[in-house]
Motif scaffolding. Sequence first.
Motif, PDB file in Angstrom:
ATOM      1  N   ALA A 312       5.824  18.628  87.161  1.00  0.00           N
ATOM      2  CA  ALA A 312       5.251  19.670  88.014  1.00  0.00           C
ATOM      3  C   ALA A 312       5.383  21.051  87.369  1.00  0.00           C
ATOM      4  N   ASN A 313       4.293  21.817  87.448  1.00  0.00           N
ATOM      5  CA  ASN A 313       4.257  23.176  86.902  1.00  0.00           C
ATOM      6  C   ASN A 313       4.647  24.172  88.000  1.00  0.00           C
ATOM      7  N   PRO A 314       5.679  24.970  87.788  1.00  0.00           N
ATOM      8  CA  PRO A 314       6.137  25.891  88.831  1.00  0.00           C
ATOM      9  C   PRO A 314       5.379  27.224  88.868  1.00  0.00           C
ATOM     10  N   SER A 315       4.341  27.394  88.054  1.00  0.00           N
ATOM     11  CA  SER A 315       3.673  28.696  87.925  1.00  0.00           C
ATOM     12  C   SER A 315       3.180  29.234  89.260  1.00  0.00           C
ATOM     13  N   SER A 316       2.517  28.403  90.057  1.00  0.00           N
ATOM     14  CA  SER A 316       1.970  28.862  91.332  1.00  0.00           C
ATOM     15  C   SER A 316       3.087  29.218  92.308  1.00  0.00           C
ATOM     16  N   PHE A 317       4.154  28.421  92.321  1.00  0.00           N
ATOM     17  CA  PHE A 317       5.282  28.721  93.209  1.00  0.00           C
ATOM     18  C   PHE A 317       5.940  30.037  92.794  1.00  0.00           C
ATOM     19  N   LYS A 318       6.060  30.246  91.490  1.00  0.00           N
ATOM     20  CA  LYS A 318       6.656  31.489  90.993  1.00  0.00           C
ATOM     21  C   LYS A 318       5.794  32.685  91.376  1.00  0.00           C
ATOM     22  N   GLU A 319       4.467  32.522  91.261  1.00  0.00           N
ATOM     23  CA  GLU A 319       3.552  33.594  91.667  1.00  0.00           C
ATOM     24  C   GLU A 319       3.681  33.876  93.163  1.00  0.00           C
ATOM     25  N   ALA A 320       3.863  32.819  93.943  1.00  0.00           N
ATOM     26  CA  ALA A 320       4.024  32.989  95.393  1.00  0.00           C
ATOM     27  C   ALA A 320       5.295  33.781  95.697  1.00  0.00           C
TER      28      ALA A 320
END
Length: 346
Positions: A312-320
């Motif tokens: 899983a890529n955490p990029s979107s969660f980090k952006e959130a």
Amino acid sequence: MADKTDKIIVGISIGDLNGIGIEVILKTFEDKRMLDFCTPVLFGAMKVVSYHKKALKLEVPVHGINQINQINHSKINVLNVWKEDVSIKLGEETKVSGSYAAKSLEAAVEHLKNKSVDVLLTAPINKETIQSETFNFPGHTEYLEENLPGKSLMILMTDVLRIGLITGHIPISKVAEAITPEVIKEKVSTMHASLKKDFGIAKPKIAVLGLNPHCGDKGVIGKEDDEIIKPTIEEIKESGKLVFGPYAADGFFGSETYKQFDGVLATYHDQGLAPFKALSFGNGVNFTAGLSEIRTSPDHGTGFDIAGKNLANPSSFKEALFSAIHIYKTRNDYKELTKNPLLAKY
């Protein structure tokens, strides 16, 4: 409780226990520098988080607490909402994982309402398995609107694009009848207010998309655009808001016209989300505007197909996470500014 200084406390609901929610949360905080400007509080159980850490072979230290006043501001806190053992089956849809996703969300929202946390960040849920007698909502947005003051507006956003939805989680067969002048005015008003107080845009410029192909081609393919949407936009303009449209969605995105606006309102779910995810999948953020409190989430789902595989890529969660913090600060700045009418006018 350790000294808070000025750090923002981020409440995090852990989502479906069998999905990638906990994985992207832990990966987001692998970099210890993330703790320099926020304090994360996961609402769940140490046993569950430890299970995921072991399955994913992630060496991310977490700090278990039983009361919110035990927060350590230099660690990743896990508030034990339950203590019993829970059956975790990574990658599977189960009622058990759905019910505990609801427990996590309910606890997080209660602490948000009580101001124990400053903002809410939600990991993905499974909209089918979470349903129960106590949770009967199409998704997070509707649940939050029921439990917090205000009228919600789902906004999907990146640095260059913000798309709100006039209608949300409803069948396509019911969209046309749901597009009324009152609903359009409400959603425009909510987006306009959010762009000002949450994003610091003094004079927001908003585009409204048409409902029918080619905005109905003057009634040949539908009359809603000419008879409902266009007159409502003209009426809203008279109040001084910079609102334009309706625009045919295909040409609007194909020609990159969206770059000329601070916000875009789509008439239904997939009209907004399909182009948004095509343009920004993996880096987008879902923000629930219009409510008394701030909530963001990543733009992806539970990811059952890759759960437990460390993919899983955490990029979107980090952006959130970054978005929630930025909106919190901007909203507080706006409150300070508007306390002084002369300063606000200037």
